[in-house]
Design a protein around this motif. Structure first.
Motif, mmCIF file in Angstrom:
data_model
loop_
_atom_site.group_PDB
_atom_site.id
_atom_site.type_symbol
_atom_site.label_atom_id
_atom_site.label_comp_id
_atom_site.label_asym_id
_atom_site.label_seq_id
_atom_site.Cartn_x
_atom_site.Cartn_y
_atom_site.Cartn_z
ATOM 1 N N ALA A 51 0.812 -1.219 0.000
ATOM 2 C CA ALA A 51 0.000 0.000 0.000
ATOM 3 C C ALA A 51 0.845 1.270 0.000
ATOM 4 C CB ALA A 51 -0.945 0.010 1.196
ATOM 5 N N THR A 52 2.073 1.188 0.482
ATOM 6 C CA THR A 52 2.938 2.371 0.526
ATOM 7 C C THR A 52 3.942 2.393 -0.615
ATOM 8 O OG1 THR A 52 4.576 1.345 1.995
ATOM 9 C CG2 THR A 52 2.730 2.532 3.042
ATOM 10 N N ALA A 53 3.935 1.358 -1.449
ATOM 11 C CA ALA A 53 4.861 1.300 -2.582
ATOM 12 C C ALA A 53 4.558 2.429 -3.565
ATOM 13 C CB ALA A 53 4.749 -0.048 -3.285
ATOM 14 N N THR A 54 5.609 2.990 -4.123
ATOM 15 C CA THR A 54 5.447 4.038 -5.121
ATOM 16 C C THR A 54 5.460 3.414 -6.515
ATOM 17 O OG1 THR A 54 7.818 4.413 -5.364
ATOM 18 C CG2 THR A 54 6.688 5.653 -3.621
ATOM 19 N N GLU A 55 5.138 4.220 -7.506
ATOM 20 C CA GLU A 55 5.150 3.720 -8.882
ATOM 21 C C GLU A 55 6.521 3.162 -9.246
ATOM 22 O OE1 GLU A 55 4.078 5.215 -13.390
ATOM 23 O OE2 GLU A 55 3.343 6.372 -11.676
ATOM 24 N N GLU A 56 7.584 3.806 -8.797
ATOM 25 C CA GLU A 56 8.932 3.302 -9.116
ATOM 26 C C GLU A 56 9.227 1.978 -8.412
ATOM 27 O OE1 GLU A 56 12.042 5.388 -6.023
ATOM 28 O OE2 GLU A 56 11.447 6.568 -7.755
ATOM 29 N N ASP A 57 8.556 1.684 -7.309
ATOM 30 C CA ASP A 57 8.766 0.426 -6.587
ATOM 31 C C ASP A 57 8.178 -0.777 -7.322
ATOM 32 O OD1 ASP A 57 10.060 1.711 -4.443
ATOM 33 O OD2 ASP A 57 8.148 2.064 -3.404
ATOM 34 N N PHE A 58 7.235 -0.535 -8.209
ATOM 35 C CA PHE A 58 6.562 -1.663 -8.837
ATOM 36 C C PHE A 58 7.453 -2.442 -9.801
ATOM 37 C CE2 PHE A 58 2.998 0.207 -6.744
ATOM 38 C CZ PHE A 58 2.333 -0.920 -6.303
ATOM 39 N N GLN A 59 8.546 -1.866 -10.253
ATOM 40 C CA GLN A 59 9.496 -2.629 -11.063
ATOM 41 C C GLN A 59 10.151 -3.717 -10.206
ATOM 42 O OE1 GLN A 59 12.416 -0.360 -13.207
ATOM 43 N NE2 GLN A 59 13.418 -2.164 -13.995
ATOM 44 N N ILE A 60 10.578 -3.372 -8.998
ATOM 45 C CA ILE A 60 11.189 -4.375 -8.124
ATOM 46 C C ILE A 60 10.151 -5.388 -7.646
ATOM 47 C CG2 ILE A 60 11.017 -3.007 -5.992
ATOM 48 C CD1 ILE A 60 13.809 -5.476 -6.879
ATOM 49 N N ILE A 61 8.920 -4.962 -7.457
ATOM 50 C CA ILE A 61 7.875 -5.905 -7.060
ATOM 51 C C ILE A 61 7.639 -6.922 -8.168
ATOM 52 C CG2 ILE A 61 5.415 -6.125 -6.473
ATOM 53 C CD1 ILE A 61 5.762 -3.345 -5.052
ATOM 54 N N GLY A 62 7.647 -6.479 -9.403
ATOM 55 C CA GLY A 62 7.543 -7.401 -10.533
ATOM 56 C C GLY A 62 8.706 -8.372 -10.581
ATOM 57 N N ARG A 63 9.914 -7.867 -10.332
ATOM 58 C CA ARG A 63 11.094 -8.742 -10.284
ATOM 59 C C ARG A 63 10.996 -9.744 -9.134
ATOM 60 N NH1 ARG A 63 15.993 -7.190 -9.293
ATOM 61 N NH2 ARG A 63 16.743 -9.064 -10.293
ATOM 62 N N LEU A 64 10.457 -9.299 -7.998
ATOM 63 C CA LEU A 64 10.258 -10.210 -6.864
ATOM 64 C C LEU A 64 9.357 -11.378 -7.272
ATOM 65 C CD1 LEU A 64 9.670 -7.835 -3.818
ATOM 66 C CD2 LEU A 64 11.177 -9.806 -3.802
ATOM 67 N N LEU A 65 8.224 -11.067 -7.890
ATOM 68 C CA LEU A 65 7.292 -12.123 -8.299
ATOM 69 C C LEU A 65 7.916 -13.045 -9.337
ATOM 70 C CD1 LEU A 65 4.016 -10.036 -8.358
ATOM 71 C CD2 LEU A 65 4.658 -11.800 -6.697
ATOM 72 N N PHE A 66 8.670 -12.482 -10.262
ATOM 73 C CA PHE A 66 9.360 -13.290 -11.268
ATOM 74 C C PHE A 66 10.353 -14.235 -10.598
ATOM 75 C CE2 PHE A 66 12.825 -13.897 -14.349
ATOM 76 C CZ PHE A 66 12.114 -14.454 -15.406
ATOM 77 N N GLN A 67 11.108 -13.734 -9.618
ATOM 78 C CA GLN A 67 12.090 -14.574 -8.940
ATOM 79 C C GLN A 67 11.430 -15.629 -8.061
ATOM 80 O OE1 GLN A 67 15.348 -14.728 -9.714
ATOM 81 N NE2 GLN A 67 15.115 -16.593 -8.544
ATOM 82 N N ILE A 68 10.299 -15.290 -7.474
ATOM 83 C CA ILE A 68 9.561 -16.298 -6.708
ATOM 84 C C ILE A 68 9.166 -17.454 -7.625
ATOM 85 C CG2 ILE A 68 7.395 -16.759 -5.486
ATOM 86 C CD1 ILE A 68 7.629 -13.845 -4.381
#
Length: 114
Positions: A51-68
């Motif tokens: 909920a506190t992630a910024t638009e720029e954080d969503f690139q790393i969140i996508g990478r997190l899901l890919f790595q999972i």
């Protein structure tokens, strides 16, 4: 963050059994597993929650899901299935306020989760 347990794991102040690490992501085994395979994936950047992630954080969140997904395949979880969980906020069950995703597998997982 001085009091964040996950930041302390990232900084190697607290030991963890690490399954995956790169410059931005850390994946380690949960110390209180809820399934035979239970890992926690976190960004190394301290982000309190989805909920506190910024638009720029969503690139790393996508990478997190890919790595999972890559780790799940490496561990053979893709054969029978697995669950990815993100708890957000107190009512959502979040107890560590550093964005993280749980990877759970190697047992039948019920729905609703509880």
């Amino acid at each position: 963050m001085d009091n964040c347990i996950f930041c302390k794991i990232i900084n190697k102040e607290i030991p963890a059994k690490i399954e995956y690490e790169d410059d931005e992501i850390l994946g380690f085994y949960d110390i209180s597993p809820q399934a035979p395979v239970h890992l926690v994936f976190i960004p190394k950047k301290h982000i309190e929650s989805i909920a506190t992630a910024t638009e720029e954080d969503f690139q790393i969140i996508g990478r997190l899901l890919f790595q999972i997904a890559n780790t799940a395949k490496k561990l053979g979880l893709d054969q029978s299935g697995y669950r990815i969980v993100n708890n957000m906020g107190k009512d959502g069950g979040q107890t560590v306020f550093h964005l993280h995703f749980h990877l759970l597998g190697k047992r039948s997982l019920l729905w609703p989760p509880g």
